[in-house]
Structure formats: C-alpha cells, structure tokens
Design a protein around this motif. Structure first.
Motif, short mmCIF file in Angstrom:
data_model
loop_
_atom_site.label_atom_id
_atom_site.label_comp_id
_atom_site.label_asym_id
_atom_site.label_seq_id
_atom_site.Cartn_x
_atom_site.Cartn_y
_atom_site.Cartn_z
N LEU A 67 6.43 19.97 25.16
CA LEU A 67 7.58 19.51 25.93
C LEU A 67 8.43 20.84 25.81
N ASP A 68 9.23 21.14 26.60
CA ASP A 68 10.24 22.01 26.55
C ASP A 68 11.24 21.74 25.40
N TYR A 69 11.56 22.84 24.85
CA TYR A 69 12.48 22.40 23.59
C TYR A 69 13.83 21.91 23.97
N THR A 70 14.31 21.93 25.30
CA THR A 70 15.50 21.33 25.74
C THR A 70 15.53 19.81 25.88
N ASN A 71 14.03 19.41 25.70
CA ASN A 71 13.94 17.89 26.01
C ASN A 71 13.94 17.12 24.67
N TYR A 72 14.02 17.89 23.70
CA TYR A 72 14.21 17.34 22.26
C TYR A 72 14.82 18.26 21.44
N ILE A 73 16.01 18.55 22.05
CA ILE A 73 16.98 19.44 21.24
C ILE A 73 17.28 18.99 19.69
N GLN A 74 17.44 17.60 19.72
CA GLN A 74 17.99 16.75 18.65
C GLN A 74 16.98 17.13 17.38
N TYR A 75 15.70 17.88 17.76
CA TYR A 75 14.79 18.15 16.66
C TYR A 75 15.15 19.11 15.68
N SER A 76 16.08 19.81 16.47
CA SER A 76 16.47 21.29 15.86
C SER A 76 16.88 20.90 14.30
N ASN A 77 17.24 22.35 13.95
CA ASN A 77 17.95 22.45 12.53
C ASN A 77 19.39 22.09 12.94
N ALA A 78 19.90 21.06 12.00
CA ALA A 78 21.38 20.66 12.32
C ALA A 78 22.40 21.78 12.08
N SER A 79 22.01 22.58 11.04
CA SER A 79 22.83 23.44 10.47
C SER A 79 23.14 24.65 11.53
N SER A 80 22.11 24.73 12.45
CA SER A 80 22.08 25.96 13.33
C SER A 80 22.62 25.69 14.77
N ARG A 81 22.89 24.45 14.86
CA ARG A 81 23.51 23.76 16.18
C ARG A 81 24.91 24.34 16.49
#
Length: 993
Positions: free
Chosen positions: A552-566
């Motif tokens: 999947l494109d990263y924008t389709n599960y952006i919640q998986y990202s590092n919370a401190s870097s959002r």
C-alpha cells in the motif's frame, strides 16, 4: 346547358392548375453553404439576401441555407460580421457555395470589456481581442497558452514543462515587487481568485512548482479572449487590475436545430532539447584530462536522463451539443484530456463539463436569465522535480549528475543500484521511490437574471460561486538513500479549499440620442468574498523498519508512522471581502470623436483601517481622422489616434496583512505572524498611453501602434526589523517609497497578402520594446535565491535604484586563469550589475496559408535582450563533480582553458547567459473534408508544438521562469533543473452531426 356546365367543371381546375404552375415557375429554390475562406469552416448566422430586395434568410449552424428567389433574380448578397460582403451570381444555378473573406477591420464587431460590451469602433483604450480561429493550435491544459505570441506587449512563459504546469503572463513588462505579477482573469463576468487549490508539498528535497489556476477551464470551450492593457480599459476593475486584465468568454448556444460537435486527437511527446553533458567515453577521458580519481570509472555505459524520460502519449476527446431558438438557447460540452509527461510516472488527466443557457420571457422578451456552469476535475502524478533542491538535488539534477560509467542497476540482477551512504542519488531509484498524486475539483457556477426596462436601459444581476478543493498524497519509500528518508520513509496528506462568492448589480444605458451622438453608460455595485483554508499531515515511518512493505502507499496507513515524528497543521486565512462601486460612460460624436471615462471605488478588508477605500479613475479619447472631410487619402480605410490616462491598483498580498495576526505553532504554542499596519493600502499603477490604429488598402492591412509609460508606486513589501534582529523576526507589511517605471512601444500589423478564389495568405507580426527602471527606492531588496552544492544562502538578483527590476547583481567574471585554471574575479568580492533578466523585446509571428480546403497555420514567438542565470551549470554539473564521481557539462570539458578541480563553486557572472530565442511554438496542417453523408464539416489536422527553438542558451529552454523567490519577492530568469519541455505531434479530426 348540361354540356356547358360540364366544360366549366373540367376547364376551371385545369385553369387553376395552369395559373398555379405559372406562378410557381416565377420562383425557384437556391441552396448553398457559406464558409470561411481562411479555413473552410462554416459561417453560421450569415445573411443571404436577394440583391435589390428585402427577401433573405440566415445560414444555419453548419453554414447551409435555402432561399426561394424570383425567376429573374441573378444575384445574392451574402454578409456576416467580421467578413467582407460578397455578391454571388445565381443565373442558371440551383446550388452555390460561398466563401467569405475576413474584412480585417470590422468596426461594427462587438468587443467584450469590463462588465459589458462595446462596438469596436467605440474603443478608446488599448484592448486586443483574440478570437477562436486565431488561437494557437495544439493541445493545452489551460487557456493562457492560446494567446502566446498573439498580442503585442503580452509575454507568456511556461514555468515548467510538466503537463498542467504553471504559466507566467506579463502585460507590458514586469513591476511586481511581491506577489505573482499576473493579470486578473475574468471568465464570463466572474473574476478568478488567481490561486490554485492544489496543495504544495516539500518532501525534504525542495518545493515542487505550483500548478496552473486556469487548469479547470476547457480551452475548447472558449470563444474569445480580450486583453485589456492600458489603465483606461482596466480601471473598471480597480485595485486588482495593475497587471492587466484578461477577459475569457466561453461559447454559447446558437439558434437552430441541435448540433453535435465532436473532436478526437492522439499524439506523442518527446524531449524537445537536451542539456549537453558527457557520455561514458568522454567521461573516461575527462577523468584523465582533469586528473580526477580513476576509480570513478565504473566500466558501464548509461544515459541516466534517458532512463527517466519516455515517449509520452496524449489523447483528447471533446463533445458539445448546442441549439435552441431566439427565446431559449443552450450549449452542453464535455472533454477528456489524458496527457502523459515525458518524465516517467508523471501524467495529467482532466475531465470537464460545461453548461450554459439563455432564456427570454414575457411577450416583449425583455426579461431573461443566463445560466453558466463550469465543472472540472483533474488528477496529476507529479515528479520529484523541485525549485529549491539542495546538494542531493531533485530528479532532473540527479540524472544530469549521474556517472555515465556506473550502472543504474546492481550487477547480475534487476535491483536498483543504491549506495549505502548519501550524496549520490540514483535517479531511477528516486523515480521509483517517490509517489505524488494530486486531485483538484472545481465548480464555477453563475446565474444572471436581467430585464430590459426600456429598449435602451437594462438592469442585470450576477451571482456566482467558485468552489475549488484540492487533495494531495505524497510518499517517499524507505529504501531511498536520503539521510532523512533511509530506513524510515515519509508520507504527506494535504487538503486545500478555495471559495469565491460574487454579487454584482449593473445598470446599462445604451442610446443613440441623435443621428450624431450616442452614449453607452454603466453604473454598478459589486461584493466579493474570498475564503482559503486547508490542513496537512506528514510523518516518518517507525525507526528500524519504516512503514514496512504491505503493498500500500504510505498515505493509506499513515497512522502506522512514528508518533513522535508526525506533523499536523491547519489554517484558515482571515476572510477577505471587497465592496466596490463603479461607473463608465462611452460617448460617440459623429463616429469621429469618442470619449470614455471610468471610475471605481474599492473597499477592501485587506487595506488598513486608515485606507479602507481606494479610488481608481481613468479617461481616454479617440479621434477618427479618416472621417474628416479634409482627409482625402483613398487607400486609407480607417485612421484614428487614441490617448488615455488612468490609475489602477494591486492588492495581491496576504489577507490579514494590515492586522496584528497570530498563528498556532504547535501544542499550546501561539506566535505572532505579522504586525498590524492601519496605513497599509493598495499598490498604485499610473499609466499614460498614446495609440494609433489604421486600416489600409481595402482593409487588407490593419494594425496599431502604442506608446505607454507605466509607473508603479506605494510598493507592497513585508519589511523586517533592522539588523541585528533575530532570524524569523515578525514582518510588517508596508508601502515602500520608490517606483518601478516601465516605458515601451508596441505595434501589431496584420496583412491579407494573397486573396483569391483558391489561395489565401495572411501574415501577422507583433512586437513590444520595453525599458524598465527602479527609482527613488530606499534600501535595495535581495531576491533570486540559488540552490545546490556550495551556494547555501546565496542570491544573485537585486531591486535597487537605477537598475531594471530583478537585475543580476553578483561578482564580475574575468575568465579562467590559463596558468592555474582558477576563476578570475576582477573586482574581487565586490558585487555589481551584471545583466537584465527582463526582455527588452517580445514578439510573435503568425501566418496562415490556404489552398482550397488545405491550410497551414504557423505560430512563432520570441524574446530578446534578456539574460538568464544558469543555476544548473553553476551548482549541478560543475567541474568539481569529477572528484565525487558525478558528471559535468560538456562545455567545461571542451573549454580550451582547463578548469582546476579546486576552482570554487560560487555565484558569478560566469553563469549568466544570453537568453535570446525564437521558438516555433506550433504549426498545424489541416484539410477540410466537408460533408460525408450524415457527417458535417469534417476536418482532419496534424499539429506540432514546440517544434524547435533558435537560441544560444545552454539549458533546456530559454523560455524559463523557475520560482527562485526570496522572502516573498519574486525572481526572474533563473534556470534550475526544471521539468524539461516536450515536443508534441498530434493527429486529430473534428466534425459535426
């Protein structure tokens, strides 16, 4: 008696039959078709009349007609607006084909001006009307390209070669200290916001170029474009008209049977012009010649730029149905543009639907209503090509720098060759790793009821809303070896929303008061409201594994990202409102003496409280010398002189700039955005214009001359506290002392050189000559930021007294020292004036040659006198690249004086080149097939765009305007690894049913 009655009964019908046949024999039916002699297109609405009588008909939408004429009639008279009246011999004829020739100077033609129309004969300002048949030929995403090279004093530049890329339009030179300097666009009476709802993005290697705010319009729906150049014509738009006004009028339905117009085309695009760098063989020789590390020879032979480019396909499909009667007309159109970019993974797909209708009511048909809807959605896939890339570069720079002896793939497999460390980026890997999708949806709707109070007095109301929303999703894969991206990846999601609302009331009085005097007067009120808001989110993937590989494109599960870097942000500009009162009067005495006076008062929430309203007057006059009794020059059909004076304004600065304003900077953090200034007001443009219009030799040669002086004062600028203030100090918007003065002369000439039954040849030439200077300014202003390795924080342009705006201001260059190979700077580190980035001459050439149904249209445009700073040569393909295993410019390799590898990378006049060019913008060969059974007016065409350019500039294209602004001050004439321009060849067909 019985026999007598029988004879009467038999003979009477026979007598009646004989009389009827005799009467019918006195009339006969003539059919035919009327076409334009220039391109064989049908002329609808033409008048076909029996000479010497009032008996006549009008041609249908397809140009055909049928008329009953007396038996002894010998001649038909055919006429239409914009064409010469033609007489046709119908002796012993039942069908005739009529070809009309353009009149060249039809002074009865109606020209669109602000909030209305006037007859061409009544114009006193510098206004140019470009009709559909004179537009540039080819496939365009936006309509501004239709008039490139067509109007004297108007320069159209492509900011990017990308499909749907932005365009810069300059009317009578450059005077923008801040803002875009673009003209105001008005579509069917609706002024546009001038911004695009497409969100911007910076993935860590620079900002991508902005889109074109006119992309939502289907160029095939446009009937005409009027360009208002002097203050007499533009003052009716007041504080938004300093940079000129472009009025766009879309096509309308015509009376008659419903007609379906269809068009389809297919084309291919390739790179128009390359930047000369070294191939593998020459690179190996260069390593030896310059004594660079031999280890940089990797043994392969690749062309990295070719690897990221492609042959691109382009398809267009258009359809429009129109019809109605005098009381109800409509037109419905739709189009699809599917355009691939020549850079892989880039494309532009646009869908449009347009609907307009006019209805008339009541017995006298004096009540009416106009509807107009333009809806559009376009989707882009954008390349990682940026205006502000640093040392790692963006896609084009990475391809130019790539070592031609190093494979793009790892030996023995198909995986990409990606170095473990940063610094050298595989362009093919960048292309694969980067995904950037943008979608913009726009609906512009208007409704305009009107009532003719008397035959001379009309009230009209216009309500419109222009809603545009943009969504952009971008991601960078974690395998790309950029320091911030490697093993993490990054995702962006952005949304923007633009809304413009308009309410306009006008009262128009148009009266022939006597046989010698007429007046066309207008008063009006207008209210406009602008809303701009948006939000965005970006994030890096978790440390260690990044976003992972889930298909999947990263924008389709952006919640998986590092919370401190959002990062999360949103905004809404302070609402901007504009309330205006305006009036205009056009007076005509004996069709010889004409006077136009205009006044507008603008009240804007952008202005400071002490300058809530701005006032913009203008006056112009014209004298038709050729109508004077003393003027007895037979070959002169029309000769008139014009003069005008007026003041317009510019309020192109951020909403809320006059107020003390704060922003939300993060969790529980609020910061000052700008200081208030109650004295802030509009930027003022004062313009004087003198003109001459002429038509000679039976209107076969027409043209105009204009001289103008435009002075821009009260310059808008975001000032910062005097040093040593802290970086990022809060700005205060002010009106600076000083003026930008543009003086110029412009001319246009159109000639119908050959005009015969089978042959025609038209030629048009226009040119403008402009001188630009800054005067009475306080402190100089820097702009023209450079990017790339070794030039952090450098700039090369200035705005200062005695120089043209955006003058190049840097080190003088004295060549290379033959003994050391080091650059010579005669004045050391002292900066000085090194060139003018503004063209002193802009010109266009158009010609049409036709033989029967075959026609060739050629359009060229050029600019001369300007210089271009080659930021690409300075910081992307310089000699120092050989040390780090990157490629260099061929010019450096072939220079008789060998440059030292240690020669420092620094801005100087060395990288300023002459930007003169002449471009074959488009050429189209068409054949009018005509009618084939149920198919009407079929035409097949072959069109080429950007066929070639004549220039000595070493970059991709001298028609360049990469955004290198600094602190909101725009730049001019700097080239920095842009999206390359494409050469396109298209084959298509248009026809009607």
């Amino acid at each position: 008696m019985r026999i007598k009655r029988l004879l009467i009964r038999v003979s009477l019908p026979l007598l009646l039959l004989f009389v009827t046949q005799t009467l019918l024999a006195q009339n006969r039916e003539i059919t035919g078709k009327v076409t334009d002699g220039k391109d064989a297109s049908p002329v609808s609405g033409a008048s076909v009349q029996v000479k010497g009588t009032n008996q006549g008909v009008s041609t249908k939408a397809d140009g055909t007609f049928s008329i009953s004429v007396p038996a002894n009639a010998t001649t038909l008279t055919v006429s239409s607006v914009g064409f010469k009246e033609t007489e046709v011999n119908i002796t012993n004829q039942t069908s005739v084909d009529v070809t009309l020739e353009a009149s060249g100077a039809d002074l009865s033609e109606v020209v669109v001006v602000g909030y209305g129309t006037v007859r061409k004969r009544d114009l006193t300002g510098a206004v140019v009307s470009v009709r559909e048949k004179d537009f540039n030929k080819g496939t365009f995403a936006a309509p501004d390209q239709l008039i490139q090279g067509k109007v004297a004093g108007v320069q159209v530049l492509n900011n990017s070669g990308a499909p749907g890329g932005g365009t810069t339009v300059k009317v009578r030179g450059n005077s923008a200290i801040t803002g875009s300097g673009q003209p105001l666009y008005v579509v069917d009476g609706v002024p546009l916001d001038g911004r695009s709802a497409r969100p911007g993005v910076d993935a860590g290697f620079g900002a991508t170029p902005s889109g074109n705010p006119l992309n939502f319009i289907n160029p095939n729906d446009i009937a005409s474009m009027e360009i208002l150049k002097d203050a007499s014509a533009t003052a009716i738009y007041g504080s938004r008209a300093a940079y000129g006004v472009v009025l766009i009028t879309t096509k309308r339905g015509a009376s008659g049977q419903p007609k379906l117009d269809l068009g389809v085309s297919y084309g291919v695009s390739n790179l128009m012009r390359n930047i000369e760098i070294l191939n593998a063989d020459d690179y190996k020789l260069a390593l030896t010649k310059f004594n660079a590390p031999a280890a940089n020879n990797k043994g392969s032979d690749v062309d990295a730029l070719d690897a990221i480019l492609r042959t691109a396909n382009i398809q267009t499909y258009t359809a429009a149905v129109s019809g109605g009667n005098e009381n109800a007309k409509f037109r419905l159109s739709t189009s699809l543009l599917d355009q691939e970019g020549i850079v892989r993974k880039t494309d532009f797909k646009k869908y449009t639907v347009g609907l307009n209708a006019n209805f008339k009511f009541l017995e006298k048909k004096n009540l009416g209503i106009d509807f107009n809807v333009i809806s559009s959605q376009y989707v882009e896939n954008v390349a990682p090509i940026t205006n502000t890339a640093g040392s790692e570069g963006s896609l084009i720079g990475q391809a130019l720098q790539w070592n031609p002896t190093e494979s793009l793939y790892k030996p023995g497999n198909d995986s990409l060759n990606i170095a473990a460390g940063g610094g050298i980026i595989n362009p093919l890997a960048m292309s694969e790793a980067y995904n950037d999708n943008s979608k913009v949806t726009t609906i512009l709707g208007s409704v305009s009821p009107y009532i003719k109070i008397t035959k001379d007095l009309e009230y009209r109301m216009l309500f419109s809303i222009n809603y545009s929303t943009g969504v952009r999703r971008s991601s960078v894969a974690s395998y790309l070896n950029l320091p911030a991206i490697i093993d993490k990846g990054r995702a962006f999601i952005s949304n923007n929303e633009l809304i413009t609302q308009q309410m306009t009331h006008t009262l128009n009085y148009n009266k022939q008061l006597s046989s010698d005097f007429s007046i066309n007067a207008l008063i009006g009120y207008e209210y406009m409201k602008y809303t701009n808001k948006g939000s965005s989110m970006n994030a890096f993937g978790p440390d260690g594994g990044g976003f992972g590989n889930y298909g999947l494109d990263y924008t389709n599960y952006i919640q998986y990202s590092n919370a401190s870097s959002r990062g999360i942000s949103s905004f809404i500009d302070p609402v901007s409102e504009l309330q205006s009162y305006f009036a205009r009067a056009v007076m005509n005495l004996k069709d010889k003496y004409l006077l136009t006076a205009t006044f507008r008062a603008d009240g804007s929430t952008k202005f400071g409280s002490n300058n809530a309203y701005g006032y913009f007057p203008s006056v112009s006059a014209s004298w038709v010398i050729s109508k004077e009794e003393f003027f007895k020059v037979n070959f002169v059909n029309d000769l008139r002189v014009r003069a005008s004076y007026g003041i317009t304004g510019n309020q192109e600065f951020p909403s809320g700039s006059s107020q003390t304003r704060y922003t939300f900077n993060g969790p529980a953090a609020i910061g000052l955005a700008n200081n208030g200034n109650p004295d802030l007001k509009w930027q003022s443009d004062e313009q004087i214009n003198f003109g001459l219009d002429y038509a000679i030799f039976d209107n076969r040669i027409t043209g105009s001359f204009d001289y103008f002086v435009k002075t821009t004062s009260d310059l808008l600028f975001p000032t910062t506290p005097i040093q040593p203030s802290a970086p990022g100090a809060t700005v205060t918007w002010k009106n600076l002392d000083g003026e930008v003065v543009n003086k110029g002369f412009e001319f246009s000439i159109n000639a119908n050189i050959v005009r015969s039954k089978d042959w025609s040849w038209d030629l048009g030439v226009n040119a403008s000559f402009i001188d630009n200077k800054i005067q009475n300014l306080g402190a100089p202003i820097r702009t023209g930021a450079l990017h790339g390795q070794g030039v952090s924080g450098a700039s090369v342009q200035t705005i200062r007294n005695g120089l043209p705006i955006n003058a190049f201001f840097t080190r003088a260059y004295g060549g290379l020292d033959k003994a050391t190979g080091q650059a010579i700077y005669p004045d050391g580190e002292v900066f000085s004036y090194q060139g003018n980035p503004n063209p002193t001459t802009v010109m266009g050439i158009s010609t049409t040659v036709a033989y029967k149904q075959l026609s060739l249209v050629v359009n060229m445009n050029g600019a001369f006198g300007q210089m271009i700073y080659n930021n690409t040569l300075n910081n992307v393909i310089n000699v120092a690249n050989l040390v780090g295993g990157k490629n260099i410019s061929r010019d450096i390799y072939e220079d008789p004086t060998q440059e030292a590898l240690s020669n420092r990378v620094t801005p100087s006049a060395r990288f300023i080149e002459k930007g003169n060019y002449m471009k074959m913008a488009n050429a189209s060969l068409s054949y009018a097939i005509g009618d084939i059974r149920f198919i009407k007016n079929a035409t097949i065409f072959l069109t080429g765009q950007n066929l070639f350019v004549i220039t000595k500039f070493s970059g991709f294209d001298p028609e360049v305007n990469v955004d290198k602004s600094l602190n909101s001050v725009p730049s001019v004439g700097i080239e920095y690894v842009p999206y390359p321009p494409a050469r396109t060849v298209t084959l298509g067909v248009n026809f009607s049913l």
